[in-house]
Design an enzyme around this catalytic site. Structure first.
Site, PDB file in Angstrom:
ATOM      1  N   ARG A 168      -6.277 -16.067  43.758  1.00 18.53           N
ATOM      2  CA  ARG A 168      -5.725 -14.989  42.939  1.00 18.53           C
ATOM      3  C   ARG A 168      -6.770 -14.011  42.426  1.00 18.53           C
ATOM      4  NH1 ARG A 168      -0.790 -17.623  39.332  1.00 18.53           N
ATOM      5  NH2 ARG A 168       0.385 -18.465  41.107  1.00 18.53           N
ATOM      6  N   ASP A 199       5.706 -13.018  26.094  1.00 15.66           N
ATOM      7  CA  ASP A 199       4.934 -13.599  27.184  1.00 15.66           C
ATOM      8  C   ASP A 199       3.497 -13.130  27.020  1.00 15.66           C
ATOM      9  OD1 ASP A 199       5.911 -14.956  30.057  1.00 15.66           O
ATOM     10  OD2 ASP A 199       3.918 -14.051  30.113  1.00 15.66           O
TER      11      ASP A 199
END
Length: 265
Positions: A33, A140
């Site tokens: 990633r 979040d």
């Protein structure tokens, strides 16, 4: 770009300290990633990248690191049995008790879960809905997923997992493959960035908390601390919903077990 053991340990320690997430077994994930991003942006090593992350903890690279390494997989009507329990068992009690429903959707990802909660509230209260405050707080840590949630655009396949009456009432088809959340639903959800490792900011006790499929990434001590913080911020009798693959040990929590993945203060 190959990551060294020292660089890997540095990143995992940072993520655990900042977000409580344990990635010590996820070396391939971290490299996958981050590697291409570092190469595209001219970094020569993970350490060079982390120097900037730690120097500017609220900067662009720190945000990118957190966004890249937090997992966000969700969909509408996920674990629908919990939504049915909420509607059939919890909402009737709330309606008798108060017109101010305080519902927090933690780790809300791309918005499917809090929008579903808002749909349930509006559907349950019907024509009386305007007399209640049922706005959902959705938080979040990942700014990218929050931006997507606020846009409220989803694939046709995702939306059509919902009951058809919800699709017709709360969504508008904007292309052969996409739907957009209608404004009447969008205004019922408040999206905010929040790190679960920080002090919970609530001034009034919460009635319902959805924190699903995030604590599986936490070590036991981190999970216990978070659950205690949530318990202290909840109304007596309030409901906690966690992921169906998660569990809470009864020896280290004050929550009372109701049924799998549902607990009560």
């Amino acid at each position: 770009m190959v990551i060294t053991e020292q660089e890997f340990e540095r990143i995992t320690k940072y993520i655990k300290k900042k977000a409580g997430i344990n990635l010590t077994e996820k070396k391939v994930l971290i490299q996958g990633r981050l590697g291409n991003y570092l190469q595209r942006n001219g970094y020569h090593s993970y350490n060079e990248f982390m120097d900037l992350v730690e120097k500017y903890p609220t900067g662009k690279e720190a945000n990118h690191l957190m966004n890249a390494l937090t997992t966000n997989h969700t969909f509408f009507w996920r674990e629908y049995e919990q939504f049915l329990y909420l509607r059939e068992q919890v909402m009737p009690k709330l309606k008798q008790k108060t017109r101010d429903w305080r519902i927090w959707c933690a780790a809300s990802s791309t918005g499917e879960e809090p929008y579903t909660l808002a749909m349930l509230c509006m559907d349950f209260l019907g024509m009386e809905h305007s007399n209640w405050d049922t706005k959902i707080l959705a938080t979040d840590i990942d700014t990218n997923v929050l931006e997507k949630a606020q846009r409220g655009v989803y694939t046709k396949e995702s939306v059509e997992q919902l009951p058809q009456q919800y699709v017709r009432r709360f969504f508008k088809s904007i292309s052969p493959t996409q739907y957009r959340v209608k404004d009447e639903l969008k205004k019922e959800v408040i999206f905010r960035q929040f790190n679960l490792m920080n002090q919970l900011p609530f001034r009034k006790p919460l009635h319902v908390v959805f924190i699903r499929n995030v604590m599986i990434y936490f070590e036991d001590a981190t999970k216990e601390r978070l659950l205690n913080n949530i318990y202290d911020k909840m109304e007596p009798g309030g409901y906690l919903f966690i992921g169906s693959t998660e569990s809470i040990g009864q020896t280290n929590t004050r929550f009372r077990y109701i049924q799998p993945s549902i607990y009560r203060k």
